[in-house]
Motif scaffolding. Sequence first.
Motif, PDB file in Angstrom:
ATOM      1  N   TYR A   1     -11.494   5.100   2.569  1.00 31.39           N
ATOM      2  CA  TYR A   1     -10.732   5.640   1.447  1.00 31.39           C
ATOM      3  C   TYR A   1     -11.678   5.699   0.265  1.00 31.39           C
ATOM      4  CZ  TYR A   1      -7.355   6.462  -2.173  1.00 31.39           C
ATOM      5  OH  TYR A   1      -6.675   7.020  -3.226  1.00 31.39           O
TER       6      TYR A   1
ATOM      7  N   PRO B   1      -2.701   5.628  -4.947  1.00 34.35           N
ATOM      8  CA  PRO B   1      -3.523   6.657  -5.586  1.00 34.35           C
ATOM      9  C   PRO B   1      -2.849   7.084  -6.896  1.00 34.35           C
ATOM     10  CG  PRO B   1      -2.326   7.589  -3.741  1.00 34.35           C
ATOM     11  CD  PRO B   1      -2.054   6.111  -3.743  1.00 34.35           C
TER      12      PRO B   1
ATOM     13  N   GLY C   1     -10.896   7.673  -2.634  1.00 34.17           N
ATOM     14  CA  GLY C   1     -10.220   8.145  -3.833  1.00 34.17           C
ATOM     15  C   GLY C   1     -10.073   7.055  -4.882  1.00 34.17           C
TER      16      GLY C   1
ATOM     17  N   ALA D   1       1.186   5.737  -0.120  1.00 34.01           N
ATOM     18  CA  ALA D   1       0.652   7.094   0.077  1.00 34.01           C
ATOM     19  C   ALA D   1      -0.612   7.085   0.935  1.00 34.01           C
ATOM     20  CB  ALA D   1       0.443   7.768  -1.273  1.00 34.01           C
ATOM     21  N   SER D   2      -1.665   7.774   0.488  1.00 38.88           N
ATOM     22  CA  SER D   2      -2.884   7.913   1.298  1.00 38.88           C
ATOM     23  C   SER D   2      -3.587   6.573   1.526  1.00 38.88           C
ATOM     24  CB  SER D   2      -3.832   8.932   0.669  1.00 38.88           C
ATOM     25  OG  SER D   2      -4.103   8.588  -0.676  1.00 38.88           O
ATOM     26  N   ILE D   3      -3.389   5.616   0.643  1.00 45.10           N
ATOM     27  CA  ILE D   3      -3.988   4.290   0.851  1.00 45.10           C
ATOM     28  C   ILE D   3      -3.291   3.597   2.022  1.00 45.10           C
ATOM     29  CG2 ILE D   3      -4.339   1.999  -0.161  1.00 45.10           C
ATOM     30  CD1 ILE D   3      -4.767   3.444  -2.856  1.00 45.10           C
ATOM     31  N   SER D   4      -1.980   3.709   2.085  1.00 42.05           N
ATOM     32  CA  SER D   4      -1.237   3.159   3.225  1.00 42.05           C
ATOM     33  C   SER D   4      -1.689   3.814   4.523  1.00 42.05           C
ATOM     34  CB  SER D   4       0.261   3.381   3.026  1.00 42.05           C
ATOM     35  OG  SER D   4       0.983   2.997   4.156  1.00 42.05           O
ATOM     36  N   ASP D   5      -1.884   5.133   4.490  1.00 40.30           N
ATOM     37  CA  ASP D   5      -2.365   5.847   5.676  1.00 40.30           C
ATOM     38  C   ASP D   5      -3.735   5.324   6.108  1.00 40.30           C
ATOM     39  OD1 ASP D   5      -0.071   7.385   5.571  1.00 40.30           O
ATOM     40  OD2 ASP D   5      -1.059   9.083   4.597  1.00 40.30           O
ATOM     41  N   ALA D   6      -4.634   5.121   5.154  1.00 43.54           N
ATOM     42  CA  ALA D   6      -5.988   4.667   5.471  1.00 43.54           C
ATOM     43  C   ALA D   6      -5.989   3.244   6.024  1.00 43.54           C
ATOM     44  CB  ALA D   6      -6.877   4.749   4.227  1.00 43.54           C
TER      45      ALA D   6
ATOM     46  N   THR E   1       2.048  -0.620   5.453  1.00 40.37           N
ATOM     47  CA  THR E   1       2.624  -0.459   4.120  1.00 40.37           C
ATOM     48  C   THR E   1       2.592  -1.745   3.304  1.00 40.37           C
ATOM     49  OG1 THR E   1       4.844  -0.875   4.975  1.00 40.37           O
ATOM     50  CG2 THR E   1       4.130   1.432   4.816  1.00 40.37           C
TER      51      THR E   1
ATOM     52  N   TYR F   1       0.855  -1.190   0.000  1.00 43.92           N
ATOM     53  CA  TYR F   1       0.000   0.000   0.000  1.00 43.92           C
ATOM     54  C   TYR F   1       0.891   1.240   0.000  1.00 43.92           C
ATOM     55  CZ  TYR F   1      -2.965  -3.651   1.962  1.00 43.92           C
ATOM     56  OH  TYR F   1      -3.632  -4.831   2.187  1.00 43.92           O
TER      57      TYR F   1
END
Length: 85
Positions: free
Chosen positions: A51, A80, A53, A17-22, A26, A15
Amino acid sequence: MNVLFSHKMVIVVKYFASISDAIGKTSEQIECQDKMSAGDIWTEVSTNIKYTGKVMVAVNHEYVDMSYLLSENDEIAFFPPVTGG
């Protein structure tokens, strides 16, 4: 007697960027059913996250679409859309 066996396989999911954050991580190694698509995996791993996006996907470092069928030991990455500047 016909007995149907479903083969399980192991894949690595990454994962970014923002997907990893959500998702809160990682990467992970998951066991899944044989013949699952990239979209099936996304549905499974994103069930309990917020998520909304657009999601891009790559398998073994090559862009694919969500209908791509996975194989044993594949590495799938969700991220993303990348923007440049």
